[in-house]
Design a protein around this motif. Structure first.
Motif, PDB file in Angstrom:
ATOM      1  N   SER A  91     -11.685  19.722  33.555  1.00 13.42           N
ATOM      2  CA  SER A  91     -12.958  19.951  32.934  1.00 13.42           C
ATOM      3  C   SER A  91     -13.404  21.249  32.467  1.00 13.42           C
ATOM      4  O   SER A  91     -13.475  21.609  31.439  1.00 13.42           O
ATOM      5  CB  SER A  91     -14.307  19.283  33.657  1.00 13.42           C
ATOM      6  N   LEU A  92     -12.764  21.905  33.442  1.00 12.95           N
ATOM      7  CA  LEU A  92     -12.749  23.477  32.864  1.00 12.95           C
ATOM      8  C   LEU A  92     -11.612  23.816  31.666  1.00 12.95           C
ATOM      9  O   LEU A  92     -12.114  24.581  30.850  1.00 12.95           O
ATOM     10  CB  LEU A  92     -12.479  24.510  34.278  1.00 12.95           C
ATOM     11  N   ILE A 148      -3.475  26.673  35.817  1.00 11.35           N
ATOM     12  CA  ILE A 148      -4.810  26.913  36.442  1.00 11.35           C
ATOM     13  C   ILE A 148      -4.899  26.529  37.626  1.00 11.35           C
ATOM     14  O   ILE A 148      -5.208  27.305  38.917  1.00 11.35           O
ATOM     15  CB  ILE A 148      -5.732  26.439  35.615  1.00 11.35           C
ATOM     16  N   ASP A 172     -13.087  21.570  28.611  1.00 11.92           N
ATOM     17  CA  ASP A 172     -14.516  21.821  28.227  1.00 11.92           C
ATOM     18  C   ASP A 172     -14.784  23.299  27.689  1.00 11.92           C
ATOM     19  O   ASP A 172     -15.875  23.530  26.924  1.00 11.92           O
ATOM     20  CB  ASP A 172     -15.726  21.115  28.869  1.00 11.92           C
ATOM     21  N   ILE A 173     -14.131  24.235  28.343  1.00 12.12           N
ATOM     22  CA  ILE A 173     -14.202  25.452  28.149  1.00 12.12           C
ATOM     23  C   ILE A 173     -13.142  26.308  27.724  1.00 12.12           C
ATOM     24  O   ILE A 173     -13.233  26.919  26.750  1.00 12.12           O
ATOM     25  CB  ILE A 173     -14.842  26.108  29.578  1.00 12.12           C
ATOM     26  N   ILE A 174     -12.181  26.168  28.221  1.00  9.70           N
ATOM     27  CA  ILE A 174     -10.914  27.065  27.890  1.00  9.70           C
ATOM     28  C   ILE A 174     -10.335  26.881  26.967  1.00  9.70           C
ATOM     29  O   ILE A 174     -10.293  27.489  25.865  1.00  9.70           O
ATOM     30  CB  ILE A 174      -9.918  27.204  28.989  1.00  9.70           C
ATOM     31  N   ASP A 212      -3.516  23.148  32.267  1.00 10.80           N
ATOM     32  CA  ASP A 212      -4.156  22.594  33.647  1.00 10.80           C
ATOM     33  C   ASP A 212      -3.343  22.791  34.827  1.00 10.80           C
ATOM     34  O   ASP A 212      -3.937  23.314  35.789  1.00 10.80           O
ATOM     35  CB  ASP A 212      -4.159  21.198  33.452  1.00 10.80           C
ATOM     36  N   SER A 247      -4.796  28.651  41.137  1.00 11.74           N
ATOM     37  CA  SER A 247      -5.855  28.645  42.229  1.00 11.74           C
ATOM     38  C   SER A 247      -5.396  28.337  43.613  1.00 11.74           C
ATOM     39  O   SER A 247      -5.835  28.894  44.571  1.00 11.74           O
ATOM     40  CB  SER A 247      -6.715  27.310  41.762  1.00 11.74           C
ATOM     41  N   ILE A 306     -12.466  19.079  38.558  1.00  9.86           N
ATOM     42  CA  ILE A 306     -13.125  20.298  38.059  1.00  9.86           C
ATOM     43  C   ILE A 306     -12.267  20.989  36.974  1.00  9.86           C
ATOM     44  O   ILE A 306     -12.524  21.569  35.982  1.00  9.86           O
ATOM     45  CB  ILE A 306     -13.573  20.977  39.298  1.00  9.86           C
ATOM     46  N   VAL A 307     -10.962  21.219  37.373  1.00  9.32           N
ATOM     47  CA  VAL A 307      -9.820  22.105  36.623  1.00  9.32           C
ATOM     48  C   VAL A 307      -9.422  21.370  35.078  1.00  9.32           C
ATOM     49  O   VAL A 307      -9.904  22.099  34.310  1.00  9.32           O
ATOM     50  CB  VAL A 307      -8.624  22.283  37.286  1.00  9.32           C
TER      51      VAL A 307
END
Length: 131
Positions: A33-34, A78, A37-39, A75, A82, A30-31
């Motif tokens: 992909s975050l 983050i 794909d986003i950050i 990565d 978390s 999930i991280v």
């Protein structure tokens, strides 16, 4: 030997560890992909449309993919943040559980019992001083 292995494998700690590893692997996906794909696309837009994943340095036949390394560093931070937040939240709940320990009050003895106890203590003190 099978019984020993079975008791080891079915202990609560081993099962908890297995669940944690599986959840950790899913959380890592999930991280990733975050970040991928986003950050990182947002960071690339802020840097003028640069795709950090494609950043490379070529020297003769050697290719250094430092963009991929930068993504791995993001990565890591983050995931570390978390995990820090989860542990902080868990320790907050743990402290609240410790605070909720009930205090048991001992029954107050009757005044006659207190008086008899004092008399006994005085008699014992007198006997020791005479000896």
């Amino acid at each position: 030997m099978w019984k020993e292995f079975k008791s080891f494998a079915l202990k609560g700690n081993v099962l908890d560890l297995a669940v944690a590893v599986i959840i950790g692997a899913a959380f890592g996906k999930i991280v990733s992909s975050l970040v991928n794909d986003i950050i990182m696309p947002i960071v690339g837009l802020l840097l003028g449309g640069i795709n950090l994943k494609d950043l490379t340095f070529v020297y003769n036949d050697v290719i250094l993919k430092y963009g991929v390394f930068l993504q791995s560093v993001v990565d890591f931070f983050i995931i570390a943040f978390s995990i820090f937040m989860v542990i902080k939240l868990a320790s907050r709940f743990k402290r609240k559980e410790v605070v909720k320990v009930e205090v048991v009050e001992l029954p107050v003895p009757a005044p006659e019992i207190v008086l008899l106890t004092e008399i006994r203590d005085l008699l014992n003190a007198n006997q020791r001083s005479e000896s």
